[in-house]
Design a protein around this motif. Structure first.
Motif, PDB file in Angstrom:
ATOM      1  N   CYS A  56      60.756  69.549 101.350  1.00 22.53           N
ATOM      2  CA  CYS A  56      61.532  68.342 101.061  1.00 22.53           C
ATOM      3  C   CYS A  56      62.195  68.509  99.712  1.00 22.53           C
ATOM      4  O   CYS A  56      61.663  69.155  98.815  1.00 22.53           O
ATOM      5  CB  CYS A  56      60.655  67.095 101.074  1.00 22.53           C
ATOM      6  SG  CYS A  56      59.653  66.877  99.592  1.00 22.53           S
ATOM      7  N   VAL A  57      63.374  67.959  99.582  1.00 24.87           N
ATOM      8  CA  VAL A  57      64.114  67.937  98.333  1.00 24.87           C
ATOM      9  C   VAL A  57      64.659  66.523  98.191  1.00 24.87           C
ATOM     10  O   VAL A  57      65.244  65.982  99.126  1.00 24.87           O
ATOM     11  CB  VAL A  57      65.286  68.949  98.347  1.00 24.87           C
ATOM     12  CG1 VAL A  57      66.040  68.914  97.036  1.00 24.87           C
ATOM     13  CG2 VAL A  57      64.781  70.349  98.650  1.00 24.87           C
ATOM     14  N   ILE A  64      66.307  61.987 100.693  1.00 24.30           N
ATOM     15  CA  ILE A  64      65.351  63.065 100.915  1.00 24.30           C
ATOM     16  C   ILE A  64      65.872  63.997 101.997  1.00 24.30           C
ATOM     17  O   ILE A  64      66.139  63.580 103.110  1.00 24.30           O
ATOM     18  CB  ILE A  64      63.968  62.505 101.315  1.00 24.30           C
ATOM     19  CG1 ILE A  64      63.405  61.611 100.203  1.00 24.30           C
ATOM     20  CG2 ILE A  64      62.998  63.650 101.607  1.00 24.30           C
ATOM     21  CD1 ILE A  64      62.098  60.930 100.557  1.00 24.30           C
ATOM     22  N   GLU A  65      65.999  65.267 101.637  1.00 24.02           N
ATOM     23  CA  GLU A  65      66.423  66.299 102.575  1.00 24.02           C
ATOM     24  C   GLU A  65      65.177  67.036 103.052  1.00 24.02           C
ATOM     25  O   GLU A  65      64.309  67.367 102.259  1.00 24.02           O
ATOM     26  CB  GLU A  65      67.362  67.286 101.882  1.00 24.02           C
ATOM     27  CG  GLU A  65      68.600  66.629 101.296  1.00 24.02           C
ATOM     28  CD  GLU A  65      69.330  67.531 100.324  1.00 24.02           C
ATOM     29  OE1 GLU A  65      69.146  68.767 100.379  1.00 24.02           O
ATOM     30  OE2 GLU A  65      70.074  66.994  99.488  1.00 24.02           O
ATOM     31  N   LYS A  85      69.249  64.267 108.852  1.00 31.14           N
ATOM     32  CA  LYS A  85      70.675  64.065 108.591  1.00 31.14           C
ATOM     33  C   LYS A  85      71.019  64.318 107.124  1.00 31.14           C
ATOM     34  O   LYS A  85      72.050  64.924 106.822  1.00 31.14           O
ATOM     35  CB  LYS A  85      71.088  62.652 109.006  1.00 31.14           C
ATOM     36  CG  LYS A  85      72.581  62.390 108.873  1.00 31.14           C
ATOM     37  CD  LYS A  85      72.952  61.043 109.414  1.00 31.14           C
ATOM     38  CE  LYS A  85      74.397  60.670 109.308  1.00 31.14           C
ATOM     39  NZ  LYS A  85      75.306  61.437 108.524  1.00 31.14           N
ATOM     40  N   ALA A  86      70.162  63.882 106.205  1.00 29.88           N
ATOM     41  CA  ALA A  86      70.438  64.089 104.776  1.00 29.88           C
ATOM     42  C   ALA A  86      70.555  65.578 104.462  1.00 29.88           C
ATOM     43  O   ALA A  86      71.422  65.996 103.698  1.00 29.88           O
ATOM     44  CB  ALA A  86      69.350  63.446 103.923  1.00 29.88           C
ATOM     45  N   CYS A 121      57.798  64.224  99.792  1.00 37.34           N
ATOM     46  CA  CYS A 121      58.539  63.729  98.630  1.00 37.34           C
ATOM     47  C   CYS A 121      58.072  62.347  98.204  1.00 37.34           C
ATOM     48  O   CYS A 121      58.153  61.996  97.037  1.00 37.34           O
ATOM     49  CB  CYS A 121      60.042  63.751  98.883  1.00 37.34           C
ATOM     50  SG  CYS A 121      60.790  65.367  98.550  1.00 37.34           S
ATOM     51  N   ASP A 122      57.558  61.547  99.127  1.00 37.88           N
ATOM     52  CA  ASP A 122      57.039  60.229  98.761  1.00 37.88           C
ATOM     53  C   ASP A 122      55.781  60.341  97.913  1.00 37.88           C
ATOM     54  O   ASP A 122      55.529  59.499  97.059  1.00 37.88           O
ATOM     55  CB  ASP A 122      56.712  59.409 100.022  1.00 37.88           C
ATOM     56  CG  ASP A 122      57.956  58.820 100.659  1.00 37.88           C
ATOM     57  OD1 ASP A 122      59.011  58.773  99.988  1.00 37.88           O
ATOM     58  OD2 ASP A 122      57.881  58.386 101.814  1.00 37.88           O
ATOM     59  N   LYS A 123      54.984  61.394  98.124  1.00 35.00           N
ATOM     60  CA  LYS A 123      53.741  61.595  97.368  1.00 35.00           C
ATOM     61  C   LYS A 123      54.005  62.021  95.930  1.00 35.00           C
ATOM     62  O   LYS A 123      53.184  61.813  95.059  1.00 35.00           O
ATOM     63  CB  LYS A 123      52.874  62.675  98.028  1.00 35.00           C
ATOM     64  CG  LYS A 123      52.237  62.255  99.308  1.00 35.00           C
ATOM     65  CD  LYS A 123      51.395  63.400  99.825  1.00 35.00           C
ATOM     66  CE  LYS A 123      50.832  63.122 101.194  1.00 35.00           C
ATOM     67  NZ  LYS A 123      50.052  64.268 101.700  1.00 35.00           N
TER      68      LYS A 123
END
Length: 124
Positions: A56-57, A64-65, A85-86, A121-123
């Motif tokens: 994740c980026v 978030i990609e 999609k991102a 990425c949420d963590k």
């Protein structure tokens, strides 16, 4: 002037300094995935043609990609397979294409892979 007064003054200056602009903040993370272990944590079949990493980026301006990179291809020059999609939009915007072999099984359900990437990425 006593040393403790100098320290207190320095701390008050640091504490009142504005934080950096969050719009340029970059966050990333990864988790290893393998067909043998996928079923322990997921309900959908393993969606990739080989083992690897879900990455994740996060850029605040773009979202978030989420990408997949096969094992052994997590290098600076590799461009993973976009899973959401991102990520697809980011590659298109930057004029880039995935350059790693292997990828997604035909007709695979990517919902849990994308969820796993978003949670990474949420963590952070």
């Amino acid at each position: 002037m006593p040393w403790w007064l100098i320290v207190a003054a320095a701390l008050s200056i640091v504490a009142c300094t504005p934080t950096q602009d969050e719009s340029h903040k970059f966050v990333s993370g990864h988790t290893v995935v393998h067909e043998v272990f996928w079923g322990a944590d997921h309900k959908t079949p393993y969606p990739f043609t080989t083992s690897g990493e879900i990455l994740c980026v996060y850029y605040p301006d773009f979202g978030i990609e989420v990408y997949f990179e096969p094992a052994g291809y997590s290098k600076d020059s590799s461009i993973g397979t976009p899973l959401n999609k991102a990520a697809a939009d980011a590659l298109k915007r930057d004029g880039m294409e995935p350059n790693v072999p292997y990828s997604i099984k035909e007709g695979a359900d990517l919902s849990e892979a994308v969820e796993a990437g978003l949670r990474l990425c949420d963590k952070i």
